[in-house]
Design an enzyme around this catalytic site. Structure first.
Site, PDB file in Angstrom:
ATOM      1  N   THR A 148     -25.743  24.335  13.786  1.00 22.27           N
ATOM      2  CA  THR A 148     -25.238  23.265  12.935  1.00 22.27           C
ATOM      3  C   THR A 148     -24.150  23.787  11.996  1.00 22.27           C
ATOM      4  O   THR A 148     -24.185  24.956  11.585  1.00 22.27           O
ATOM      5  CB  THR A 148     -26.375  22.620  12.106  1.00 22.27           C
ATOM      6  OG1 THR A 148     -25.807  21.961  10.978  1.00 22.27           O
ATOM      7  CG2 THR A 148     -27.380  23.629  11.602  1.00 22.27           C
ATOM      8  N   SER A 183     -31.112  24.312   3.502  1.00 21.55           N
ATOM      9  CA  SER A 183     -32.522  23.891   3.622  1.00 21.55           C
ATOM     10  C   SER A 183     -33.217  24.899   4.532  1.00 21.55           C
ATOM     11  O   SER A 183     -32.552  25.676   5.236  1.00 21.55           O
ATOM     12  CB  SER A 183     -32.633  22.492   4.245  1.00 21.55           C
ATOM     13  OG  SER A 183     -32.327  22.556   5.636  1.00 21.55           O
ATOM     14  N   TYR A 185     -34.636  24.167   7.219  1.00 21.86           N
ATOM     15  CA  TYR A 185     -34.197  23.818   8.582  1.00 21.86           C
ATOM     16  C   TYR A 185     -32.870  24.517   8.898  1.00 21.86           C
ATOM     17  O   TYR A 185     -32.742  25.197   9.920  1.00 21.86           O
ATOM     18  CB  TYR A 185     -34.047  22.290   8.734  1.00 21.86           C
ATOM     19  CG  TYR A 185     -33.015  21.930   9.767  1.00 21.86           C
ATOM     20  CD1 TYR A 185     -33.234  22.188  11.122  1.00 21.86           C
ATOM     21  CD2 TYR A 185     -31.778  21.360   9.407  1.00 21.86           C
ATOM     22  CE1 TYR A 185     -32.260  21.896  12.080  1.00 21.86           C
ATOM     23  CE2 TYR A 185     -30.815  21.070  10.353  1.00 21.86           C
ATOM     24  CZ  TYR A 185     -31.059  21.344  11.681  1.00 21.86           C
ATOM     25  OH  TYR A 185     -30.093  21.067  12.614  1.00 21.86           O
ATOM     26  N   HIS A 186     -31.870  24.334   8.007  1.00 19.47           N
ATOM     27  CA  HIS A 186     -30.567  24.933   8.298  1.00 19.47           C
ATOM     28  C   HIS A 186     -30.688  26.455   8.397  1.00 19.47           C
ATOM     29  O   HIS A 186     -30.023  27.098   9.214  1.00 19.47           O
ATOM     30  CB  HIS A 186     -29.548  24.535   7.222  1.00 19.47           C
ATOM     31  CG  HIS A 186     -29.165  23.079   7.277  1.00 19.47           C
ATOM     32  ND1 HIS A 186     -29.681  22.138   6.407  1.00 19.47           N
ATOM     33  CD2 HIS A 186     -28.338  22.405   8.110  1.00 19.47           C
ATOM     34  CE1 HIS A 186     -29.167  20.951   6.709  1.00 19.47           C
ATOM     35  NE2 HIS A 186     -28.362  21.076   7.726  1.00 19.47           N
ATOM     36  N   LYS A 189     -31.615  27.780  11.766  1.00 24.99           N
ATOM     37  CA  LYS A 189     -30.476  27.880  12.690  1.00 24.99           C
ATOM     38  C   LYS A 189     -29.692  29.182  12.439  1.00 24.99           C
ATOM     39  O   LYS A 189     -29.166  29.785  13.372  1.00 24.99           O
ATOM     40  CB  LYS A 189     -29.537  26.684  12.498  1.00 24.99           C
ATOM     41  CG  LYS A 189     -30.172  25.340  12.816  1.00 24.99           C
ATOM     42  CD  LYS A 189     -30.289  25.149  14.305  1.00 24.99           C
ATOM     43  CE  LYS A 189     -30.625  23.718  14.656  1.00 24.99           C
ATOM     44  NZ  LYS A 189     -30.863  23.510  16.079  1.00 24.99           N
ATOM     45  N   GLN A 212     -22.714  22.418  15.349  1.00 18.50           N
ATOM     46  CA  GLN A 212     -22.376  21.006  15.492  1.00 18.50           C
ATOM     47  C   GLN A 212     -22.355  20.295  14.140  1.00 18.50           C
ATOM     48  O   GLN A 212     -23.163  20.580  13.253  1.00 18.50           O
ATOM     49  CB  GLN A 212     -23.407  20.342  16.410  1.00 18.50           C
ATOM     50  CG  GLN A 212     -23.104  18.891  16.701  1.00 18.50           C
ATOM     51  CD  GLN A 212     -23.972  18.323  17.801  1.00 18.50           C
ATOM     52  OE1 GLN A 212     -23.478  17.883  18.826  1.00 18.50           O
ATOM     53  NE2 GLN A 212     -25.265  18.327  17.571  1.00 18.50           N
ATOM     54  N   VAL A 215     -23.711  13.918  14.189  1.00 13.33           N
ATOM     55  CA  VAL A 215     -23.347  13.073  15.329  1.00 13.33           C
ATOM     56  C   VAL A 215     -23.623  11.608  14.990  1.00 13.33           C
ATOM     57  O   VAL A 215     -24.641  11.287  14.377  1.00 13.33           O
ATOM     58  CB  VAL A 215     -24.156  13.474  16.579  1.00 13.33           C
ATOM     59  CG1 VAL A 215     -23.661  12.693  17.797  1.00 13.33           C
ATOM     60  CG2 VAL A 215     -24.047  14.966  16.833  1.00 13.33           C
ATOM     61  N   TYR A 259     -25.893   9.380  -2.117  1.00 17.24           N
ATOM     62  CA  TYR A 259     -26.580  10.373  -2.959  1.00 17.24           C
ATOM     63  C   TYR A 259     -25.574  11.002  -3.926  1.00 17.24           C
ATOM     64  O   TYR A 259     -24.568  11.588  -3.505  1.00 17.24           O
ATOM     65  CB  TYR A 259     -27.199  11.478  -2.108  1.00 17.24           C
ATOM     66  CG  TYR A 259     -28.386  11.062  -1.254  1.00 17.24           C
ATOM     67  CD1 TYR A 259     -29.050   9.855  -1.467  1.00 17.24           C
ATOM     68  CD2 TYR A 259     -28.856  11.898  -0.246  1.00 17.24           C
ATOM     69  CE1 TYR A 259     -30.141   9.488  -0.682  1.00 17.24           C
ATOM     70  CE2 TYR A 259     -29.948  11.539   0.541  1.00 17.24           C
ATOM     71  CZ  TYR A 259     -30.580  10.336   0.327  1.00 17.24           C
ATOM     72  OH  TYR A 259     -31.657   9.980   1.102  1.00 17.24           O
ATOM     73  N   GLU A 332     -27.358  20.437  -3.780  1.00 18.54           N
ATOM     74  CA  GLU A 332     -26.108  20.743  -3.073  1.00 18.54           C
ATOM     75  C   GLU A 332     -24.942  20.410  -3.996  1.00 18.54           C
ATOM     76  O   GLU A 332     -25.086  19.629  -4.938  1.00 18.54           O
ATOM     77  CB  GLU A 332     -26.000  19.923  -1.774  1.00 18.54           C
ATOM     78  CG  GLU A 332     -25.984  18.420  -2.002  1.00 18.54           C
ATOM     79  CD  GLU A 332     -26.054  17.576  -0.732  1.00 18.54           C
ATOM     80  OE1 GLU A 332     -26.117  18.129   0.377  1.00 18.54           O
ATOM     81  OE2 GLU A 332     -26.051  16.335  -0.866  1.00 18.54           O
TER      82      GLU A 332
HETATM   83  N1  LIG Z   1     -28.238  14.820  15.649  1.00 21.85           N
HETATM   84  C1  LIG Z   1     -27.314  15.484  14.964  1.00 21.85           C
HETATM   85  O1  LIG Z   1     -26.471  14.898  14.262  1.00 21.85           O
HETATM   86  C2  LIG Z   1     -27.254  16.981  15.040  1.00 21.85           C
HETATM   87  C3  LIG Z   1     -26.277  17.662  14.300  1.00 21.85           C
HETATM   88  C4  LIG Z   1     -26.205  19.068  14.383  1.00 21.85           C
HETATM   89  C5  LIG Z   1     -27.092  19.745  15.191  1.00 21.85           C
HETATM   90  N2  LIG Z   1     -28.051  19.053  15.899  1.00 21.85           N
HETATM   91  C6  LIG Z   1     -28.977  19.824  16.717  1.00 21.85           C
HETATM   92  O2  LIG Z   1     -29.060  19.263  18.014  1.00 21.85           O
HETATM   93  C7  LIG Z   1     -30.400  19.362  18.505  1.00 21.85           C
HETATM   94  C8  LIG Z   1     -30.874  17.994  18.962  1.00 21.85           C
HETATM   95  O3  LIG Z   1     -30.805  17.077  17.875  1.00 21.85           O
HETATM   96  P1  LIG Z   1     -31.325  15.601  18.049  1.00 21.85           P
HETATM   97  O4  LIG Z   1     -30.694  14.787  16.979  1.00 21.85           O
HETATM   98  O5  LIG Z   1     -31.195  15.188  19.457  1.00 21.85           O
HETATM   99  O6  LIG Z   1     -32.866  15.795  17.685  1.00 21.85           O
HETATM  100  P2  LIG Z   1     -34.158  14.990  18.198  1.00 21.85           P
HETATM  101  O7  LIG Z   1     -35.224  15.231  17.195  1.00 21.85           O
HETATM  102  O8  LIG Z   1     -33.796  13.586  18.526  1.00 21.85           O
HETATM  103  O9  LIG Z   1     -34.501  15.735  19.566  1.00 21.85           O
HETATM  104  C9  LIG Z   1     -35.083  17.005  19.622  1.00 21.85           C
HETATM  105  C10 LIG Z   1     -35.994  17.018  20.844  1.00 21.85           C
HETATM  106  O10 LIG Z   1     -36.558  18.311  20.978  1.00 21.85           O
HETATM  107  C11 LIG Z   1     -37.921  18.169  21.305  1.00 21.85           C
HETATM  108  N3  LIG Z   1     -38.651  19.351  20.851  1.00 21.85           N
HETATM  109  C12 LIG Z   1     -38.815  19.791  19.573  1.00 21.85           C
HETATM  110  N4  LIG Z   1     -39.615  20.866  19.555  1.00 21.85           N
HETATM  111  C13 LIG Z   1     -39.918  21.131  20.852  1.00 21.85           C
HETATM  112  C14 LIG Z   1     -40.705  22.124  21.478  1.00 21.85           C
HETATM  113  N5  LIG Z   1     -41.376  23.025  20.768  1.00 21.85           N
HETATM  114  N6  LIG Z   1     -40.783  22.144  22.822  1.00 21.85           N
HETATM  115  C15 LIG Z   1     -40.130  21.210  23.573  1.00 21.85           C
HETATM  116  N7  LIG Z   1     -39.412  20.213  23.025  1.00 21.85           N
HETATM  117  C16 LIG Z   1     -39.316  20.179  21.682  1.00 21.85           C
HETATM  118  C17 LIG Z   1     -38.379  16.921  20.579  1.00 21.85           C
HETATM  119  O11 LIG Z   1     -39.558  16.348  21.149  1.00 21.85           O
HETATM  120  C18 LIG Z   1     -37.162  16.025  20.708  1.00 21.85           C
HETATM  121  O12 LIG Z   1     -37.254  15.198  21.837  1.00 21.85           O
HETATM  122  C19 LIG Z   1     -31.234  19.955  17.384  1.00 21.85           C
HETATM  123  O13 LIG Z   1     -31.414  21.342  17.613  1.00 21.85           O
HETATM  124  C20 LIG Z   1     -30.390  19.742  16.158  1.00 21.85           C
HETATM  125  O14 LIG Z   1     -30.602  20.726  15.195  1.00 21.85           O
HETATM  126  C21 LIG Z   1     -28.146  17.694  15.840  1.00 21.85           C
END
Ligand SMILES: NC(=O)c1ccc[n+]([C@@H]2O[C@H](COP(=O)([O-])OP(=O)(O)OC[C@H]3O[C@@H](n4cnc5c(N)ncnc54)[C@H](O)[C@@H]3O)[C@@H](O)[C@H]2O)c1
Length: 422
Positions: A148, A183, A185-186, A189, A212, A215, A259, A332
């Protein structure tokens, strides 16, 4: 384009994983869609739900076969389980693996100690399992990992793509760009990136780390082929991005809640560009021993600019919108310099879709269509605060999976890997 090559998409039940699995299948890859469906249980824990209804994985895969004639294989696998990951690699010997399968909500990672642990232990474990599976079973497999832009934070200098050239005491080197994540979470990564870089150096793994941006959008060419192919749309304060939350607030005649001052600036991209970026990365793989970092976004906006853009786009369609400012639950900078490079994917052929031209089609109209499903409780006030953790309006129940990560003692016994999602 991808004919004959096999790709495992981990996290294929998620927002981006599903859209990507469809796209890769459409352009000729053999796609193995893997997920443990844990996101659906985290929704149950938080009392949240996707605004656009989504089908089960078997139903989606069946619908895709009917609509496109393409076969996609579905496997329920927990990426934290090394035996299950290895078995998948042995069965399919993938040319590439795309890793979306992580806990990806910053507020969820800040709820309390259990959620911080769940996020970091889970995310790091999954990535390390993939690194070992590649080393031991499919050494030529290209890892495409979703990181990210939040890994970098908001430094007062330009953000480069992963590396920066530094001259110090007369000597010069190209070093990983400093990370100041906001965070737990971040930070997971950031730690993943270090682990992948290390494995690439010592084992020769081919790796692309996609930093990324945020989105937006809910449709791609493939999703548009049939309503059963819809991907999820999160709008609540735990899983939803600011843009989705703002569109949902406006649709139910609530003020958009920015925010703080709203000067927080981030990179954004359309979901159609996400799936293209993944395809492009796979089709131009990293070399052995190469750890590439691409900043995967197309435009940057401040939160205030986003709110204004949404209000303007709605006005063009006769829809009124008001904007409010509320206390920021995150720690932040609310006003800062932000200029991040994002050239590498453009150089490889990405042709961006821009927010102004697609906002109405891709988001506002869809949210208007589904607005009866908006749950106001999930939308109005943030339920997690960076200092206090969960707030009074946190709807979540205690989660069965969390009982296994309560303390460092239970981690030492390591039941998490074997049991969760099995
Ligand atoms: N959506 C965004 O804007 C965005 C931005 C930057 C980065 N990302 C990264 O992209 C990736 C996908 O994001 P998203 O928005 O689709 O998230 P999401 O939560 O919709 O999808 C993540 C999927 O991973 C699966 N998952 C999680 N832990 C798992 C495990 N232990 N085993 C198998 N499957 C597992 C979940 O069930 C889920 O279906 C993430 O890593 C996120 O950090 C997303």
């Amino acid at each position: 384009m991808g004919t004959g090559r096999t790709v495992i998409v981990f996290g294929a039940d998620g927002y981006l994983g599903w859209a990507t699995a469809l796209h890769l299948s459409q352009v000729g890859f053999t796609v193995i869609a893997a997920d443990n469906l844990i996101r659906r249980s985290w929704d149950r824990e938080c009392g949240t739900d996707t605004l656009i209804p989504i089908r089960s994985m078997p139903e989606r895969v069946r619908a895709w076969r009917e609509v496109s004639g393409n076969e996609m294989l579905w496997r329920r696998v927990d990426i934290r389980n090394p035996k299950a990951v290895n078995a998948l690699f042995m069965e399919f010997q993938p040319d590439a693996v795309v890793h979306f399968a992580e806990q990806r909500s910053a507020p969820f990672s800040m709820v309390d100690q259990d959620h911080s642990l769940l996020t970091q232990v889970g995310n790091l474990t999954g990535t390390i399992n993939l690194l070992y599976a590649i080393r031991d079973i499919a050494p030529d497999c290209h890892l495409v990992k979703l990181g990210t832009m939040g890994e970098y934070g908001t430094p007062n200098i330009d953000i480069e793509e992963g590396f920066i050239e530094i001259t110090h005491n007369g000597r010069t080197d190209r070093l990983p760009y400093p990370k100041q994540a906001g965070s737990f979470y971040h930070l997971s990564k950031v730690h993943d990136s270090h682990n992948i870089h290390f494995a690439s150096r010592v084992w020769g793994i081919r790796a692309t780390d996609l930093n990324q941006g945020v989105v937006y959008g809910c449709t791609t060419d493939e999703i548009a082929m049939d309503r059963r192919l819809a991907t999820r749309f999160d709008y609540d304060t735990i899983w939803g991005t600011a843009l989705n939350r703002f569109c949902a607030q406006a649709a139910v005649n609530q003020p958009i809640t920015v925010y703080g001052k709203g000067g927080q600036t981030r990179g954004f991209l359309d979901i159609r560009d996400t799936v293209e970026c993944i395809r492009i990365s796979i089709e131009h793989p990293a070399e052995p021993h190469e750890f590439r970092v691409f900043n995967q976004f197309t435009e940057q906006f401040s939160v205030q600019q986003l709110a204004t853009l949404i209000a303007e786009a709605r006005k063009e369609h006769g829809l009124a919108t008001s904007i409010d400012h509320v206390a920021n639950p995150r720690i932040e900078q609310e006003e800062h310099y932000y200029n991040a490079k994002h050239q590498a994917l453009i150089d490889l052929g990405l042709q961006p879709h821009l927010l102004r031209s697609t906002l109405l089609d891709s988001v506002i109209a869809t949210v208007e269509h589904w607005k009866k499903r908006v749950d106001l409780d999930l939308l109005l006030r943030p339920s997690v605060d960076w200092k206090k953790g969960r707030n009074l309006n946190w709807k979540g129940a205690s989660h069965p999976h969390l009982t296994q990560v309560r303390s460092t003692d239970s981690l030492r016994e390591a039941p998490l890997i074997a049991r969760v999602g099995s």
